[in-house]
Design a protein around this motif. Structure first.
Motif, short mmCIF file in Angstrom:
data_model
loop_
_atom_site.label_atom_id
_atom_site.label_comp_id
_atom_site.label_asym_id
_atom_site.label_seq_id
_atom_site.Cartn_x
_atom_site.Cartn_y
_atom_site.Cartn_z
N ILE A 1 0.81 -1.23 0.00
CA ILE A 1 0.00 0.00 0.00
C ILE A 1 0.85 1.28 0.00
O ILE A 1 0.31 2.37 -0.16
CB ILE A 1 -1.00 0.01 1.18
CG1 ILE A 1 -0.27 -0.12 2.53
CG2 ILE A 1 -2.01 -1.12 1.05
CD1 ILE A 1 -0.02 1.15 3.24
N SER B 1 -0.25 1.00 10.41
CA SER B 1 -0.61 -0.40 10.60
C SER B 1 -1.07 -0.60 12.04
O SER B 1 -0.59 0.08 12.96
CB SER B 1 0.56 -1.34 10.28
OG SER B 1 1.61 -1.19 11.20
N ASN C 1 -6.60 -5.33 13.89
CA ASN C 1 -7.99 -5.01 13.54
C ASN C 1 -8.97 -5.80 14.40
O ASN C 1 -8.59 -6.38 15.43
CB ASN C 1 -8.23 -5.23 12.04
CG ASN C 1 -8.01 -6.68 11.61
OD1 ASN C 1 -8.13 -7.62 12.41
ND2 ASN C 1 -7.69 -6.88 10.35
N LEU D 1 -11.83 -0.69 10.27
CA LEU D 1 -11.60 0.33 9.25
C LEU D 1 -12.57 1.49 9.44
O LEU D 1 -12.20 2.66 9.25
CB LEU D 1 -11.74 -0.27 7.85
CG LEU D 1 -11.55 0.70 6.68
CD1 LEU D 1 -10.21 1.42 6.76
CD2 LEU D 1 -11.67 -0.06 5.35
N ASN E 1 -11.38 5.36 9.83
CA ASN E 1 -11.85 6.42 8.93
C ASN E 1 -12.54 7.54 9.71
O ASN E 1 -12.42 8.72 9.37
CB ASN E 1 -12.81 5.84 7.89
CG ASN E 1 -12.08 5.17 6.74
OD1 ASN E 1 -10.93 5.49 6.44
ND2 ASN E 1 -12.73 4.22 6.09
N CYS F 1 -10.12 6.03 3.38
CA CYS F 1 -8.94 5.20 3.20
C CYS F 1 -8.74 4.90 1.71
O CYS F 1 -9.67 4.47 1.02
CB CYS F 1 -9.10 3.89 3.97
SG CYS F 1 -7.71 2.77 3.86
N LYS G 1 -6.19 2.81 0.41
CA LYS G 1 -5.79 1.42 0.23
C LYS G 1 -5.64 0.76 1.59
O LYS G 1 -5.33 1.43 2.58
CB LYS G 1 -4.44 1.30 -0.49
CG LYS G 1 -4.40 1.67 -1.94
CD LYS G 1 -2.97 1.41 -2.46
CE LYS G 1 -2.82 1.79 -3.92
NZ LYS G 1 -1.42 1.55 -4.38
N TYR G 2 -5.83 -0.56 1.62
CA TYR G 2 -5.44 -1.30 2.81
C TYR G 2 -5.08 -2.73 2.42
O TYR G 2 -5.50 -3.23 1.39
CB TYR G 2 -6.54 -1.28 3.88
CG TYR G 2 -7.74 -2.17 3.61
CD1 TYR G 2 -7.77 -3.49 4.09
CD2 TYR G 2 -8.84 -1.70 2.91
CE1 TYR G 2 -8.87 -4.30 3.86
CE2 TYR G 2 -9.94 -2.51 2.68
CZ TYR G 2 -9.95 -3.80 3.17
OH TYR G 2 -11.05 -4.61 2.93
N THR H 1 -4.37 -6.53 4.50
CA THR H 1 -4.33 -7.28 5.76
C THR H 1 -3.09 -8.17 5.82
O THR H 1 -2.43 -8.42 4.82
CB THR H 1 -5.58 -8.15 5.90
OG1 THR H 1 -5.60 -9.12 4.84
CG2 THR H 1 -6.85 -7.32 5.85
N HIS I 1 -7.05 -8.17 0.68
CA HIS I 1 -8.27 -8.10 1.48
C HIS I 1 -8.68 -9.45 2.05
O HIS I 1 -9.82 -9.62 2.51
CB HIS I 1 -9.41 -7.49 0.66
CG HIS I 1 -9.16 -6.07 0.27
ND1 HIS I 1 -9.99 -5.37 -0.58
CD2 HIS I 1 -8.16 -5.21 0.61
CE1 HIS I 1 -9.51 -4.14 -0.74
NE2 HIS I 1 -8.40 -4.03 -0.04
N TYR J 1 -2.70 0.48 6.27
CA TYR J 1 -3.65 1.39 5.63
C TYR J 1 -2.93 2.61 5.06
O TYR J 1 -1.88 3.02 5.56
CB TYR J 1 -4.69 1.88 6.63
CG TYR J 1 -5.42 0.80 7.38
CD1 TYR J 1 -6.63 0.29 6.90
CD2 TYR J 1 -4.92 0.29 8.57
CE1 TYR J 1 -7.32 -0.68 7.60
CE2 TYR J 1 -5.61 -0.70 9.27
CZ TYR J 1 -6.80 -1.18 8.78
OH TYR J 1 -7.47 -2.16 9.47
N TRP K 1 -3.85 6.68 3.78
CA TRP K 1 -4.72 7.84 3.57
C TRP K 1 -3.92 8.94 2.91
O TRP K 1 -2.69 9.00 3.07
CB TRP K 1 -5.27 8.37 4.90
CG TRP K 1 -6.27 7.49 5.57
CD1 TRP K 1 -7.63 7.53 5.44
CD2 TRP K 1 -5.99 6.44 6.50
NE1 TRP K 1 -8.21 6.56 6.23
CE2 TRP K 1 -7.23 5.87 6.88
CE3 TRP K 1 -4.82 5.90 7.03
CZ2 TRP K 1 -7.34 4.82 7.78
CZ3 TRP K 1 -4.90 4.84 7.92
CH2 TRP K 1 -6.15 4.32 8.28
#
Length: 246
Positions: free
Chosen positions: A28, A129, A132, A166, A170, A177, A179-180, A182, A225, A233, A235
């Protein structure tokens, strides 16, 4: 080349989870020529300098002892002892701000994000990072007999919260966001949890070696994903003339 620089000892067994983290971040991260980057909470890992070896890096960390770490004595790295919630830099100073596995350690995470965006140039990037909503320790209940309690692990690591969804990120960052990716999926998590178990290093490595074919196969097929317990992530701060984060 980037993944080969995994700084963890035993990078293909006990440190394999860090390879997963590095790959997710690499997936990302902007592939651009950048001038100055701020790494918040980089400690003695030097991950941002590995990712952007040609860029001037400022590594800000709360622990002054890390100033003498080899990664912080490189020509392109400047170590600054400071607080993530009160960054000692002018507005719009950096093209990129990185916060790798840092936000879950900060009590006032909203202020830390506000500061990161303040020092970020218009159009600059925030890379982050964090665990989650799928993170727990150990991931499988049957490993509890050989692992320390989750709360003890979180206390040892200095976590003040488990992680973020996420949606929560956000909302916290007030930007969409871009891109992300995992990492540490339900199969590769076995090596991660074994690495922090109560077993001896010899036993940990033996088990990780034994299950390595399954770990590598799951790693190979892991897409950005795919379900994972942590994620990286990206931004981008709004450019001048648009509505910026307040």
């Amino acid at each position: 080349e980037f993944l080969a620089q995994n700084p963890f000892s035993h990078p293909f067994t006990l440190g394999f989870f860090y390879r997963e983290k590095m790959r997710a971040i690499h997936r990302i991260a902007p592939d651009l020529a950048l001038d100055k980057i701020l790494e918040v909470g980089g400690g003695q890992g030097g991950l941002t300098a590995l990712l952007y070896p040609q860029t001037q890096i400022t590594n800000l960390d709360f622990n002054p002892d890390f100033a003498d770490a080899p990664c912080n004595r490189q020509k392109n790295v400047n170590f600054v002892c400071g607080d993530a919630t009160k960054l000692p830099f002018a507005d719009c100073s950096f093209a990129v701000v990185t916060m790798f596995d840092v936000l879950e350690h900060i009590a006032d995470d909203r202020l830390a994000i506000s500061e990161a965006l303040r020092v970020l140039k218009p159009g600059g990037f925030l890379l982050l990072s964090t665990p989650n909503e799928n993170w727990r320790f150990p991931y499988y209940g049957w490993l509890k007999s050989i692992c320390p309690p989750e709360q003890a692990v979180m206390a040892e690591w200095g976590h003040v919260r488990r992680g973020y969804t996420l949606v929560e990120l956000n909302s916290l960052i007030a930007l969409p966001c871009k891109k992300y990716a995992t990492f540490i999926n339900p199969l590769t998590v076995l090596c991660h949890d074994l690495a922090f178990s109560n077993l001896s290093t010899r036993k940990k490595r033996w088990i990780c070696n034994f299950i390595s074919p399954f770990t590598w196969i799951s790693y190979f097929f892991h897409q950005p994903h795919t379900k994972g317990t942590e994620a990286a992530y990206l931004w981008q701060k709004a450019t001048e003339g648009t509505n910026n984060h307040k």
